[in-house]
Design a protein around this motif. Sequence first.
Motif, PDB file in Angstrom:
ATOM      1  N   ILE A 181       2.866  39.333 -45.601  1.00 20.46           N
ATOM      2  CA  ILE A 181       3.128  40.287 -44.507  1.00 20.46           C
ATOM      3  C   ILE A 181       2.561  41.798 -44.932  1.00 20.46           C
ATOM      4  CG2 ILE A 181       4.813  41.731 -42.949  1.00 20.46           C
ATOM      5  CD1 ILE A 181       6.607  39.286 -43.654  1.00 20.46           C
ATOM      6  N   GLU A 182       1.542  42.170 -44.290  1.00 26.40           N
ATOM      7  CA  GLU A 182       1.207  43.554 -44.886  1.00 26.40           C
ATOM      8  C   GLU A 182       1.670  44.820 -43.838  1.00 26.40           C
ATOM      9  OE1 GLU A 182      -3.155  46.005 -45.081  1.00 26.40           O
ATOM     10  OE2 GLU A 182      -3.037  43.733 -45.666  1.00 26.40           O
ATOM     11  N   ARG A 183       2.076  45.790 -44.561  1.00 32.35           N
ATOM     12  CA  ARG A 183       2.730  46.965 -43.644  1.00 32.35           C
ATOM     13  C   ARG A 183       2.505  48.009 -44.424  1.00 32.35           C
ATOM     14  NH1 ARG A 183       8.975  46.817 -43.600  1.00 32.35           N
ATOM     15  NH2 ARG A 183       8.815  46.293 -45.895  1.00 32.35           N
ATOM     16  N   GLN A 184       2.143  49.031 -43.719  1.00 36.27           N
ATOM     17  CA  GLN A 184       1.952  50.485 -44.041  1.00 36.27           C
ATOM     18  C   GLN A 184       3.346  51.079 -43.736  1.00 36.27           C
ATOM     19  OE1 GLN A 184      -1.592  51.129 -41.601  1.00 36.27           O
ATOM     20  NE2 GLN A 184      -2.663  50.013 -43.237  1.00 36.27           N
ATOM     21  N   VAL A 185       3.870  51.871 -44.666  1.00 38.96           N
ATOM     22  CA  VAL A 185       5.043  52.388 -44.670  1.00 38.96           C
ATOM     23  C   VAL A 185       4.873  54.126 -44.854  1.00 38.96           C
ATOM     24  CG1 VAL A 185       6.612  50.570 -45.109  1.00 38.96           C
ATOM     25  CG2 VAL A 185       5.881  51.966 -46.934  1.00 38.96           C
ATOM     26  N   ALA A 186       5.612  54.915 -44.116  1.00 40.00           N
ATOM     27  CA  ALA A 186       5.417  56.441 -44.501  1.00 40.00           C
ATOM     28  C   ALA A 186       6.407  56.732 -45.670  1.00 40.00           C
ATOM     29  CB  ALA A 186       6.062  56.784 -43.397  1.00 40.00           C
ATOM     30  N   ALA A 187       5.997  57.755 -46.271  1.00 37.35           N
ATOM     31  CA  ALA A 187       6.887  58.207 -47.319  1.00 37.35           C
ATOM     32  C   ALA A 187       8.378  58.475 -47.176  1.00 37.35           C
ATOM     33  CB  ALA A 187       6.521  59.703 -47.684  1.00 37.35           C
ATOM     34  N   ARG A 188       9.143  57.973 -48.028  1.00 40.19           N
ATOM     35  CA  ARG A 188      10.392  58.131 -48.003  1.00 40.19           C
ATOM     36  C   ARG A 188      10.958  57.001 -47.041  1.00 40.19           C
ATOM     37  NH1 ARG A 188      13.412  63.046 -49.844  1.00 40.19           N
ATOM     38  NH2 ARG A 188      14.853  61.521 -49.123  1.00 40.19           N
ATOM     39  N   THR A 189      10.378  55.834 -46.857  1.00 35.28           N
ATOM     40  CA  THR A 189      10.606  54.496 -46.369  1.00 35.28           C
ATOM     41  C   THR A 189      11.539  53.774 -47.435  1.00 35.28           C
ATOM     42  OG1 THR A 189       8.941  54.837 -44.873  1.00 35.28           O
ATOM     43  CG2 THR A 189      10.018  52.638 -44.920  1.00 35.28           C
ATOM     44  N   VAL A 190      12.695  53.284 -46.986  1.00 39.24           N
ATOM     45  CA  VAL A 190      13.507  52.552 -47.761  1.00 39.24           C
ATOM     46  C   VAL A 190      13.278  51.072 -47.419  1.00 39.24           C
ATOM     47  CG1 VAL A 190      15.976  51.847 -48.384  1.00 39.24           C
ATOM     48  CG2 VAL A 190      15.341  54.306 -47.858  1.00 39.24           C
ATOM     49  N   LEU A 191      12.896  50.210 -48.231  1.00 39.04           N
ATOM     50  CA  LEU A 191      12.283  48.996 -48.241  1.00 39.04           C
ATOM     51  C   LEU A 191      13.739  48.028 -48.525  1.00 39.04           C
ATOM     52  CD1 LEU A 191       9.102  48.873 -49.928  1.00 39.04           C
ATOM     53  CD2 LEU A 191       9.513  48.993 -47.627  1.00 39.04           C
ATOM     54  N   LEU A 192      14.546  48.543 -49.347  1.00 38.09           N
ATOM     55  CA  LEU A 192      15.623  47.708 -49.670  1.00 38.09           C
ATOM     56  C   LEU A 192      16.767  48.779 -50.350  1.00 38.09           C
ATOM     57  CD1 LEU A 192      17.236  45.134 -50.466  1.00 38.09           C
ATOM     58  CD2 LEU A 192      16.232  45.642 -52.939  1.00 38.09           C
ATOM     59  N   ASN A 193      17.917  48.677 -49.567  1.00 36.30           N
ATOM     60  CA  ASN A 193      19.081  49.509 -49.861  1.00 36.30           C
ATOM     61  C   ASN A 193      19.979  49.147 -50.920  1.00 36.30           C
ATOM     62  OD1 ASN A 193      19.143  52.017 -47.788  1.00 36.30           O
ATOM     63  ND2 ASN A 193      19.059  50.283 -46.278  1.00 36.30           N
ATOM     64  N   GLU A 194      20.526  49.819 -51.767  1.00 31.31           N
ATOM     65  CA  GLU A 194      21.603  49.262 -52.604  1.00 31.31           C
ATOM     66  C   GLU A 194      22.634  48.638 -52.103  1.00 31.31           C
ATOM     67  OE1 GLU A 194      24.293  51.704 -55.883  1.00 31.31           O
ATOM     68  OE2 GLU A 194      22.868  52.817 -54.694  1.00 31.31           O
ATOM     69  N   GLY A 195      23.132  47.485 -52.434  1.00 28.20           N
ATOM     70  CA  GLY A 195      23.987  46.473 -51.919  1.00 28.20           C
ATOM     71  C   GLY A 195      23.510  45.492 -51.010  1.00 28.20           C
ATOM     72  N   GLU A 196      22.240  45.709 -50.560  1.00 24.59           N
ATOM     73  CA  GLU A 196      21.691  44.399 -49.854  1.00 24.59           C
ATOM     74  C   GLU A 196      21.148  43.635 -50.540  1.00 24.59           C
ATOM     75  OE1 GLU A 196      20.071  47.141 -46.114  1.00 24.59           O
ATOM     76  OE2 GLU A 196      18.663  46.419 -47.650  1.00 24.59           O
ATOM     77  N   ILE A 197      21.072  42.090 -50.140  1.00 28.22           N
ATOM     78  CA  ILE A 197      20.607  40.978 -50.745  1.00 28.22           C
ATOM     79  C   ILE A 197      19.119  41.026 -50.586  1.00 28.22           C
ATOM     80  CG2 ILE A 197      20.346  38.615 -50.949  1.00 28.22           C
ATOM     81  CD1 ILE A 197      23.327  38.504 -50.299  1.00 28.22           C
ATOM     82  N   ALA A 198      18.113  41.019 -51.706  1.00 25.08           N
ATOM     83  CA  ALA A 198      16.645  41.017 -51.441  1.00 25.08           C
ATOM     84  C   ALA A 198      16.193  39.873 -51.163  1.00 25.08           C
ATOM     85  CB  ALA A 198      16.212  41.418 -52.822  1.00 25.08           C
TER      86      ALA A 198
END
Length: 184
Positions: free
Chosen positions: A24-41
């Motif tokens: 999956i190709e994505r373009q993300v802006a600066a300061r985009t959280v891809l994974l939060n602490e505590g979530e399952i990756a």
Amino acid sequence: MIDELIKKIREDKENRDRFETIFIERQVAARTVLLNEGEIACYIHFIKNGCLRECFNKDGKDITFQFFFEGQPVASIDSVMNNTPSLFSIESIEPTTILSVKKQDFEMLLSTYPELKDKFQSFIFQRFSNYARLFLSRIKDTPQERYEDLVKNQPNIIKRIPQHYIASYLGITPVSLSRIRNRK
């Protein structure tokens, strides 16, 4: 690593159709959280261009402990492999293009192309080596020495990363970093 993987998939007539759709190709802006602490990756990300960081929050203080640039894979490895909550967050620092692949699809790729498994394993070992150096540096080196080592051995961080993230990575305040930089 990602370029080699994509090339291998495109050249493999037998498996091309099966694997070309798993990224999956994505373009993300600066300061985009891809994974939060505590979530399952669930994903492993490969950086096509841009920069990501791994960080965590300690008593309201944002602490950065790793930066990743073009061509590198990024994931909360422990979380992905063991299906446990991540100990840290993954965030973009600048506009970034990533290719993301689900864990089970990535495992299928590595079993199909074992030579890539060796490269990925080498990357993991290098990452642990980086963590060990960072840990020892925090114990034995002064902030000045840590900064000088960063300038010498990882100049791309100095050129591309905002100062407050560099200060966090070095374990010092932005004011202390400014003083160190002004001594030069």
